[in-house]
Motif scaffolding. Structure first.
Motif, PDB file in Angstrom:
ATOM      1  N   GLU A 134      32.214  25.893  74.297  1.00  0.00           N
ATOM      2  CA  GLU A 134      31.541  25.260  75.427  1.00  0.00           C
ATOM      3  C   GLU A 134      30.205  25.938  75.723  1.00  0.00           C
ATOM      4  O   GLU A 134      29.237  25.281  76.115  1.00  0.00           O
ATOM      5  CB  GLU A 134      32.445  25.305  76.658  1.00  0.00           C
ATOM      6  N   ARG A 249      35.324  21.429  82.115  1.00  0.00           N
ATOM      7  CA  ARG A 249      34.315  20.962  81.162  1.00  0.00           C
ATOM      8  C   ARG A 249      34.931  20.294  79.932  1.00  0.00           C
ATOM      9  O   ARG A 249      34.212  19.780  79.076  1.00  0.00           O
ATOM     10  CB  ARG A 249      33.442  22.146  80.714  1.00  0.00           C
ATOM     11  N   PHE A 253      33.908  18.125  75.884  1.00  0.00           N
ATOM     12  CA  PHE A 253      33.957  19.164  74.838  1.00  0.00           C
ATOM     13  C   PHE A 253      33.053  18.771  73.680  1.00  0.00           C
ATOM     14  O   PHE A 253      33.108  17.632  73.176  1.00  0.00           O
ATOM     15  CB  PHE A 253      35.390  19.368  74.360  1.00  0.00           C
TER      16      PHE A 253
END
Length: 315
Positions: A134, A249, A253
């Motif tokens: 990330e 998040r 991805f």
């Protein structure tokens, strides 16, 4: 007839359990200097084959992949793994923490190639790789996560959850452990007794496999075998890392993802099941619950796990 000396008994144990069906020692071993911490590295496969980085979980070491890694390597990959700081044959360190582990991971990745590479992570190794991907998506091409997706806390009030996690007792216990860690040693036992201790955490793994594991992750001395794991390392602890920072998040991805999940709980397991995290997975992710399988998916079902990963890497 008198009994053999203790040291001789350890040698006999070692000889009996140095091999295991399907297990293969690395083709090459080396060392990566990660900002002063020496990390032991292991490689399976042709050195000129496409590389893939394999990251182990907490309280483990790279040689737990001795069956799984050769299967991936034999499919045409150069599989590289390493012992995290304080684990296996890597150096013990003054600092243990999430960010230190991620920096080490990136040092190993840089030693393999400065081009983007595919990665595989088990347990904590999976969550480390999610956070790294990330943050630095340009360093990785594909990610296979073996029972290591970050657990998303059900607490809607994260501040309340953080207060519980950072309670005075938890902090006090952690500090007390650190005060004694410098002089602490691992408790000795015979090779088979050490395997039986590990079986309390991994009850689904065979005694023969656990004995083999001891020969790779522990070392004999005059009074018995001891795990190489630094006594300063313990499960849990506290620090600047929360799984929600990763799961929030996940829908975006940045690279292709396959996630394999255990379906049987065991003491040395993982909090996150497929149903926990599925609402947050990106729509393109492959997510597979491995029926009747505990946390060490790649040890219980090495061929099936390896084939799923190989197919994903080739797709």
């Amino acid at each position: 007839m008198s009994s053999p000396p203790i040291a001789d008994a350890y040698v006999q144990d070692e000889t009996a359990f140095r091999s295991y069906p399907g297990a293969r020692a690395p083709d090459r071993q080396g060392v990566v200097n990660a900002n002063g911490v020496k990390l032991a590295t292991y490689e399976w496969g042709d050195p000129d084959a496409p590389p893939v980085l394999l990251v182990h979980g907490a309280l483990d070491f790279a040689r737990t992949f001795d069956v799984f890694a050769p299967l991936v390597a034999d499919a045409g990959f150069r599989v590289v793994s390493y012992d995290q700081r304080g684990h296996g044959n890597s150096s013990h360190a003054a600092l243990y923490g999430w960010v230190a582990d991620e920096r080490d991971l990136l040092c190993v990745a840089d030693s393999i190639s400065h081009k983007p590479i595919p990665v595989i992570g088990h347990s904590k190794g999976g969550s480390l790789l999610i956070h790294a991907a990330e943050a630095l998506p340009h360093r990785f091409t594909r990610f296979a996560c073996i029972d290591g997706m970050p657990y998303r806390s059900p607490h809607p009030d994260s501040a309340m959850h953080e207060r519980r996690y950072m309670s005075p007792k938890i902090i006090s216990d952690w500090l007390s452990h650190r005060h004694t860690a410098a002089t602490a040693t691992r408790k000795p036992a015979s090779l088979e007794d050490l395997a039986r201790r590990r079986a309390r955490m991994n009850p689904r793994l065979s005694h023969e496999w656990l004995c083999y594991l001891v020969t790779q992750g522990a070392q004999p001395s005059d009074d018995g075998w001891r795990w190489k794991l630094d006594p300063a390392i313990r499960p849990g602890g506290f620090g600047a890392m929360r799984s929600r920072w990763m799961t929030d998040r996940l829908p975006g991805f940045p690279i292709p993802l396959i996630a394999l999940f255990s379906t049987i709980d065991e003491p040395m397991g993982w909090d996150c099941k497929l149903e926990d995290i599925q609402p947050y997975l990106p729509p393109t992710a492959q997510a597979i619950a491995m029926a009747d399988t505990g946390h060490f998916v790649h040890i219980e079902r090495p061929r099936e796990t390896a084939q799923l990963v190989i197919d994903f890497l080739r797709s």
